[in-house]
Design a protein around this motif. Structure first.
Motif, PDB file in Angstrom:
ATOM      1  N   LEU A 355       0.830  -1.206   0.000  1.00 43.24           N
ATOM      2  CA  LEU A 355       0.000   0.000   0.000  1.00 43.24           C
ATOM      3  C   LEU A 355       0.864   1.255   0.000  1.00 43.24           C
ATOM      4  O   LEU A 355       0.578   2.220  -0.729  1.00 43.24           O
ATOM      5  N   LYS A 356       1.896   1.248   0.802  1.00 44.75           N
ATOM      6  CA  LYS A 356       2.788   2.412   0.847  1.00 44.75           C
ATOM      7  C   LYS A 356       3.481   2.635  -0.502  1.00 44.75           C
ATOM      8  O   LYS A 356       3.652   3.783  -0.939  1.00 44.75           O
ATOM      9  N   GLU A 357       3.868   1.554  -1.156  1.00 41.64           N
ATOM     10  CA  GLU A 357       4.507   1.668  -2.464  1.00 41.64           C
ATOM     11  C   GLU A 357       3.568   2.275  -3.498  1.00 41.64           C
ATOM     12  O   GLU A 357       4.015   2.878  -4.477  1.00 41.64           O
ATOM     13  N   ASN A 358       2.272   2.126  -3.283  1.00 38.54           N
ATOM     14  CA  ASN A 358       1.274   2.695  -4.185  1.00 38.54           C
ATOM     15  C   ASN A 358       0.700   4.005  -3.643  1.00 38.54           C
ATOM     16  O   ASN A 358      -0.399   4.415  -4.037  1.00 38.54           O
ATOM     17  N   ASN A 359       1.439   4.651  -2.748  1.00 36.47           N
ATOM     18  CA  ASN A 359       1.058   5.959  -2.180  1.00 36.47           C
ATOM     19  C   ASN A 359      -0.290   5.928  -1.457  1.00 36.47           C
ATOM     20  O   ASN A 359      -1.062   6.879  -1.513  1.00 36.47           O
ATOM     21  N   ILE A 360      -0.557   4.815  -0.804  1.00 36.81           N
ATOM     22  CA  ILE A 360      -1.775   4.680   0.000  1.00 36.81           C
ATOM     23  C   ILE A 360      -1.359   4.482   1.452  1.00 36.81           C
ATOM     24  O   ILE A 360      -0.710   3.493   1.786  1.00 36.81           O
ATOM     25  N   ASP A 361      -1.707   5.431   2.310  1.00 32.86           N
ATOM     26  CA  ASP A 361      -1.385   5.311   3.719  1.00 32.86           C
ATOM     27  C   ASP A 361      -2.289   4.242   4.336  1.00 32.86           C
ATOM     28  O   ASP A 361      -3.519   4.365   4.310  1.00 32.86           O
ATOM     29  N   ARG A 366      -7.081   3.992   3.837  1.00 34.24           N
ATOM     30  CA  ARG A 366      -7.718   2.703   3.595  1.00 34.24           C
ATOM     31  C   ARG A 366      -9.182   2.815   3.195  1.00 34.24           C
ATOM     32  O   ARG A 366      -9.793   1.843   2.758  1.00 34.24           O
ATOM     33  N   THR A 367      -9.772   4.001   3.350  1.00 41.53           N
ATOM     34  CA  THR A 367     -11.210   4.180   3.103  1.00 41.53           C
ATOM     35  C   THR A 367     -11.471   4.571   1.645  1.00 41.53           C
ATOM     36  O   THR A 367     -10.597   4.463   0.794  1.00 41.53           O
ATOM     37  N   ALA A 368     -12.675   5.041   1.362  1.00 38.08           N
ATOM     38  CA  ALA A 368     -13.085   5.334  -0.009  1.00 38.08           C
ATOM     39  C   ALA A 368     -12.276   6.479  -0.610  1.00 38.08           C
ATOM     40  O   ALA A 368     -11.986   7.473   0.057  1.00 38.08           O
ATOM     41  N   THR A 369     -11.941   6.319  -1.871  1.00 41.72           N
ATOM     42  CA  THR A 369     -11.271   7.383  -2.610  1.00 41.72           C
ATOM     43  C   THR A 369     -12.301   8.422  -3.047  1.00 41.72           C
ATOM     44  O   THR A 369     -13.511   8.207  -2.917  1.00 41.72           O
ATOM     45  N   PHE A 370     -11.835   9.544  -3.594  1.00 43.15           N
ATOM     46  CA  PHE A 370     -12.761  10.574  -4.077  1.00 43.15           C
ATOM     47  C   PHE A 370     -13.634  10.016  -5.207  1.00 43.15           C
ATOM     48  O   PHE A 370     -14.847  10.257  -5.248  1.00 43.15           O
ATOM     49  N   GLY A 371     -13.011   9.250  -6.099  1.00 39.65           N
ATOM     50  CA  GLY A 371     -13.769   8.648  -7.184  1.00 39.65           C
ATOM     51  C   GLY A 371     -14.830   7.692  -6.682  1.00 39.65           C
ATOM     52  O   GLY A 371     -15.941   7.633  -7.215  1.00 39.65           O
ATOM     53  N   ARG A 372     -14.489   6.940  -5.648  1.00 39.03           N
ATOM     54  CA  ARG A 372     -15.454   6.005  -5.054  1.00 39.03           C
ATOM     55  C   ARG A 372     -16.612   6.761  -4.419  1.00 39.03           C
ATOM     56  O   ARG A 372     -17.778   6.347  -4.532  1.00 39.03           O
ATOM     57  N   ALA A 373     -16.322   7.875  -3.770  1.00 37.47           N
ATOM     58  CA  ALA A 373     -17.368   8.687  -3.152  1.00 37.47           C
ATOM     59  C   ALA A 373     -18.323   9.246  -4.208  1.00 37.47           C
ATOM     60  O   ALA A 373     -19.544   9.275  -4.008  1.00 37.47           O
ATOM     61  N   ILE A 668      -3.573  -4.913  -3.615  1.00 34.64           N
ATOM     62  CA  ILE A 668      -2.929  -5.902  -2.749  1.00 34.64           C
ATOM     63  C   ILE A 668      -3.061  -7.325  -3.274  1.00 34.64           C
ATOM     64  O   ILE A 668      -2.446  -8.246  -2.729  1.00 34.64           O
ATOM     65  N   SER A 669      -3.851  -7.525  -4.309  1.00 37.21           N
ATOM     66  CA  SER A 669      -4.107  -8.881  -4.813  1.00 37.21           C
ATOM     67  C   SER A 669      -2.839  -9.657  -5.170  1.00 37.21           C
ATOM     68  O   SER A 669      -2.692 -10.825  -4.770  1.00 37.21           O
ATOM     69  N   PRO A 670      -1.875  -9.085  -5.908  1.00 31.94           N
ATOM     70  CA  PRO A 670      -0.669  -9.854  -6.282  1.00 31.94           C
ATOM     71  C   PRO A 670       0.128 -10.350  -5.079  1.00 31.94           C
ATOM     72  O   PRO A 670       0.572 -11.503  -5.058  1.00 31.94           O
ATOM     73  N   VAL A 671       0.300  -9.499  -4.059  1.00 27.70           N
ATOM     74  CA  VAL A 671       1.096  -9.917  -2.909  1.00 27.70           C
ATOM     75  C   VAL A 671       0.354 -10.962  -2.073  1.00 27.70           C
ATOM     76  O   VAL A 671       0.976 -11.857  -1.482  1.00 27.70           O
ATOM     77  N   VAL A 672      -0.970 -10.884  -2.028  1.00 31.34           N
ATOM     78  CA  VAL A 672      -1.752 -11.896  -1.324  1.00 31.34           C
ATOM     79  C   VAL A 672      -1.599 -13.241  -2.023  1.00 31.34           C
ATOM     80  O   VAL A 672      -1.377 -14.281  -1.381  1.00 31.34           O
ATOM     81  N   GLN A 673      -1.707 -13.215  -3.329  1.00 32.70           N
ATOM     82  CA  GLN A 673      -1.594 -14.453  -4.091  1.00 32.70           C
ATOM     83  C   GLN A 673      -0.203 -15.077  -3.943  1.00 32.70           C
ATOM     84  O   GLN A 673      -0.063 -16.292  -3.768  1.00 32.70           O
ATOM     85  N   GLN A 674       0.833 -14.251  -3.981  1.00 32.24           N
ATOM     86  CA  GLN A 674       2.196 -14.745  -3.850  1.00 32.24           C
ATOM     87  C   GLN A 674       2.446 -15.349  -2.468  1.00 32.24           C
ATOM     88  O   GLN A 674       3.079 -16.406  -2.332  1.00 32.24           O
ATOM     89  N   THR A 675       1.924 -14.701  -1.432  1.00 34.10           N
ATOM     90  CA  THR A 675       2.113 -15.206  -0.067  1.00 34.10           C
ATOM     91  C   THR A 675       1.370 -16.524   0.135  1.00 34.10           C
ATOM     92  O   THR A 675       1.874 -17.431   0.803  1.00 34.10           O
TER      93      THR A 675
END
Length: 708
Positions: A355-361, A366-373, A668-675
């Motif tokens: 998440l941090k690598e994708n500029n998401i704190d 973790r909540t809704a983005t502006f687009g989602r709102a 987060i899907s790729p890292v979940v799948q890899q783990t």
């Protein structure tokens, strides 16, 4: 002395029969009066409709609360009468709520005709209820006090006179004093509503369910399913919600004291904590922490604090004592471990970094983005517009209303997982987005707590028990003749068309009357009157808007009925084909963690089948690994399917990180799948929606062909 006793007994008998006689006379007078008025003013037939509907609702409520398994053999007639009185109060609350909604929705034009019509309908509903109250009290309940009898009789007479006057005024195009009458009716509705709430608060179902009743419900609510005496899985976060409150030797006072004490405790990793003083300052809000009160909330505690460790530091301050597990079959050694899930701990660390690598704190983003709102708000506007057409009995409008009702469910789903905003009241309000698919108060218990804590656990996941009348989704459900039909796909979709009817009306009635969800999850909110009211308010709103409103549109009865059917069936099908398929297939229900069979849709299936690594052994007892193996993804690369399914196409990531808004799951899907691959945990992702629904249908076909 004997003569004196007989005299007293005779006096008491005459006093008790007096109110019954008066009630009977008034009931007959009302029947004659109303019948004579209807012959003059046909509009008053709505009073009879309300009268009959009240009896129908009361019958449904009584049937839901009269399960033999929940009543001791020695139940007296007085307890039955008290239960009928409680049923009568619920019907009254629904009638008052419906009438109040009609009054609030009235919009007066220049002539005042619209508000007069709404006032007439509202008054008809409560008048029909008052008549029902007298008759129901006469037939099933304890005799009403004389003062209450005369209050109902006088009010009923006044309302009938007002209705007759309004009907006469309507026939001569002469509108009465609508505003003044509406004010009086509203005041009366408020007065009665308060009375109903206070009466229900004093009822046992409105306060608590005894330990013996809860245990009986847990073991006998599903006689067909033969619930086992022990949980069959070894999860790191087992549930202890049904632990005995007191032994049979415990006195009533002791039981009350223990019950009161348990109400203030949260059980986490086998330890009990008193978080009462922390509730109001909980960063996630009151409702989030109240969801874990009086039950084992280990899964909630771990899965909703995935991006911080501060929760463990705070928890130590409120430690009470070690949980009493002497009589609890749900306990495992892993329960008392502080960090018993190494797979989950590694996964959380990796997801935080991603998440941090994708500029998401991880904490603030973790909540809704502006687009989602913006997406949420667009759906709300479309929902309101389509609702107006449904209320006009437009078939296309009813279909659209159901479609947008499903789509806005993403707001309710995210809100129910506290993932819309970091502001608690916004999440609490957002949960109402699920209203056209499920009762929002029940959703928190059924879905957020029970389903997510115990996914596909037959003894604890209520989602496996909703539709066993029509469908056999698990081998432990006793095979019935009806289940043979589920080999036909058209029958399956027909059965699923009733899903929303069950989740919005039938199942909430069971929670209202028993205080639990199938005896698996206690409805703890019943002890909080303001919160408990949400369950009843939604029930009334759903009936008023979805079921009844088309019949007042001016369209024919058949068109109105079709509008209701179209809406309920469409919403049910959408709910089923996108939510049920994520957990109901052979690979998710039949293969436990220690079965090293091959798994479809896994790139390294041969390596997976023979894996005997140390990490695989660690994952066997992992709650998080169980979430992965009981869930399924589909069409994860398609934004279209992501929107249509409300993000349920990424179910695995959602179950692992429920507080993460669906807008971030693809990150987060790729890292979940890899783990999962690294730890030998089956990560099942289907290429398309057609593949995953085919897997679900094949499973239903398989269990239909087998008799237990």
């Amino acid at each position: 002395m004997t003569t004196k006793k007989l005299l007293i007994s005779s006096t008491m008998s005459s006093l008790s029969s007096g109110p019954t006689t008066i009630t009977g006379i008034l009931c007959l007078i009302w029947l004659v009066l109303c019948a004579s008025l209807v012959t003059k003013h046909k509009e008053l037939i709505y009073v009879f409709y309300s009268f009959a509907t009240s009896f129908v609702v009361a019958a449904i409520l009584s049937k839901s609360s009269s399960s033999p398994s929940t009543k001791a053999p020695s139940s007296s007639s007085s307890s039955s009468q008290a239960e009928d009185g409680h049923t009568k109060n619920i019907v009254g609350l629904l009638a008052c709520t419906s009438s109040f909604l009609l009054l609030c929705s009235s919009v007066e034009d220049d002539s005042g005709s619209n508000s007069s019509t709404e006032e007439f309908m509202a008054l008809s509903i409560v008048t029909g209820y008052l008549a029902f109250n007298l008759w129901y009290s006469l037939l099933f309940c304890r005799p009403l006090p004389l003062l209450a009898i005369w209050e109902h009789a006088v009010t009923l007479t006044v309302f009938l006179v007002v209705l007759a006057r309004e009907a006469a005024a309507s026939s001569t195009d002469n509108v009465g004093d609508a505003k003044e009458n509406r004010a009086y009716i509203t005041a009366w509705l408020a007065y009665k509503t308060v009375g109903f709430i206070l009466s229900m608060k004093d009822h046992p179902n409105g306060i608590q369910v005894s330990a013996s009743t809860t245990e009986q419900q847990h073991t006998t609510k599903h006689p067909k399913t033969a619930l086992s005496d022990k949980v069959m899985h070894s999860s790191s976060f087992p549930e202890k919600q049904n632990k005995p409150i007191a032994t049979t030797a415990t006195t009533t006072n002791e039981t009350t004291a223990i019950t009161k004490n348990m109400d203030n405790l949260w059980t986490i990793h086998g330890e009990e904590y008193d978080l009462s003083d922390f509730v109001k300052i909980h960063p996630g809000g009151v409702e989030a922490i109240e969801l874990g009160r009086s039950r084992d909330c280990t899964a909630l505690f771990e899965s909703y604090h995935t991006f911080t460790n501060q929760h463990r530091v705070i928890l130590k301050k409120y430690h009470k004592n070690k949980a009493n597990n002497n009589n609890n079959n749900n306990t495992t050694d892993a329960t008392t471990a502080t960090t018993a899930d190494p797979f989950y701990e590694v996964l959380k660390d990796r997801v935080i970094e991603t998440l941090k690598e994708n500029n998401i704190d991880p904490k603030t983003g973790r909540t809704a983005t502006f687009g989602r709102a913006v997406y949420y708000m667009t759906l709300i506007v479309c929902l309101v517009l389509s609702a107006s057409f449904h209320m006009k009995a437009s078939l296309l409008g009813s279909f659209s209303f159901a479609c947008f009702g499903w789509l806005i469910g993403c707001l309710g789903h995210d809100g129910g997982h506290f993932a819309v905003s970091r502001t608690p009241w916004i999440n609490d309000l957002s949960v109402w987005g699920i209203s056209l698919l499920c009762n929002p108060a029940m959703w928190q218990v059924q879905h957020t707590y029970a389903h997510h804590s115990h996914t596909n656990d037959f003894d604890h996941d209520p989602d496996l028990h909703h539709f066993d009348i029509f469908l056999r989704v698990h081998r432990r459900i006793q095979h019935e003749k009806m289940h043979d039909y589920q080999r036909n796909r058209f029958y399956v979709f027909f059965a699923y068309s009733f899903v929303v009817f069950g989740t919005c009306l039938k199942i909430p009635v069971g929670m209202m009357t028993t205080g639990t969800l199938y005896g698996m999850a206690e409805w703890t909110d019943r002890k909080r009157p303001a919160r408990a009211l949400i369950l009843w308010v939604h029930f009334a709103l759903y009936l008023a808007i979805i079921v009844f409103s088309p019949f007042f549109s001016g369209k024919s009865f058949l068109v109105a009925l079709l509008s209701v059917i179209v809406h309920i069936a469409t919403a049910g099908l959408l709910f089923a084909i996108f939510s049920q398929i994520n957990h109901l297939n052979e690979l998710s229900l039949e293969l436990p963690m220690d079965n090293e069979s091959k798994c479809n849709n896994n790139d390294d299936v041969d390596d997976f089948a023979v894996m005997k690594s140390e990490k695989r052994e660690l994952a066997k007892n992992s709650w998080a690994a169980r979430q992965v193996e009981t869930s399924n993804n589909f069409a994860t690369d398609s934004m279209c399917w992501h929107l249509l399914s409300n993000g349920l196409n990424m179910q695995i990531e959602h179950h692992l990180f429920p507080s993460l808004n669906h807008a971030h799951l693809h990150v987060i899907s790729p890292v979940v799948q890899q783990t999962c691959k690294e730890y030998g945990v089956r990560y099942k992702s289907y290429e398309s929606w057609s593949e995953i629904i085919d897997a679900a249908l094949q499973w239903l076909d398989k269990v239909a062909a087998e008799e237990k």
